[in-house]
Design a protein around this motif. Structure first.
Motif: not given
Length: 173
Positions: A15-32, A134-141
């Protein structure tokens, strides 16, 4: 009817807790290009601060003495990526993890605070997930070379537009 050679499949509902989607802080992601054999929270910001350089053939960085080459990968238009965590049984997320990439904290508070879940109609096989970033892009390595257009991640990111095309109404000629 049950066949003799079949494995028993455990019931599990997520089950997804939908309220968490609204408050998700922007994230910086790296896929190693590596595998980490541990699954759980870690103060990654304290130990991993990439010094990314723009080289002639894309992004460059070193990780544990290995040369990595990378590229930015964007989430398809109209979609948002989320960093999700599974709540432990009998507990529910109260706070958020900091995935902003800032290293201002001293490491305390990197883990989410858990509180007891209210009694409900949940069953033992119910699992709950919530968004922590949350993120709209990430770095793929990739090792030594950039992943390029044949990387499996690019195929996964192309799937929404392919699915839309497959399911689109075909005009009558």
């Amino acid at each position: 009817m049950e066949c003799r050679g079949e494995a028993v499949v455990e019931k599990e509902r997520i089950h997804l807790r939908p309220v968490t989607l609204c408050d998700a802080a922007p994230a910086t992601l790296h896929l190693l290009p590596c595998e980490v054999l541990v699954n759980g929270p870690a103060p990654v910001g304290r130990f991993f601060t990439p010094a990314v350089r723009q080289g002639p053939d894309g992004l460059q960085v070193s990780f544990r003495g290995r040369s990595l080459r990378g590229e930015e990968a964007a989430v398809p238009p109209g979609f948002t990526g989320y960093v999700m965590v599974t709540e432990d049984r009998g507990e529910r997320l109260k706070g958020k993890q900091d995935f902003s990439g800032s290293s201002d904290s001293d490491g305390e508070g990197d883990e989410q605070e858990l509180v007891e879940a209210p009694e409900s109609l949940e069953r033992e096989f119910d699992r709950f997930i919530g968004a922590t970033g949350s993120f709209s892009s990430f770095t793929l390595w990739g090792l030594e070379t950039a992943p390029g257009p044949d990387a499996k991640v690019h195929g996964a990111l192309a799937w929404p537009s392919l699915a839309e095309a497959i399911h689109a109404q075909v005009p009558e000629d």
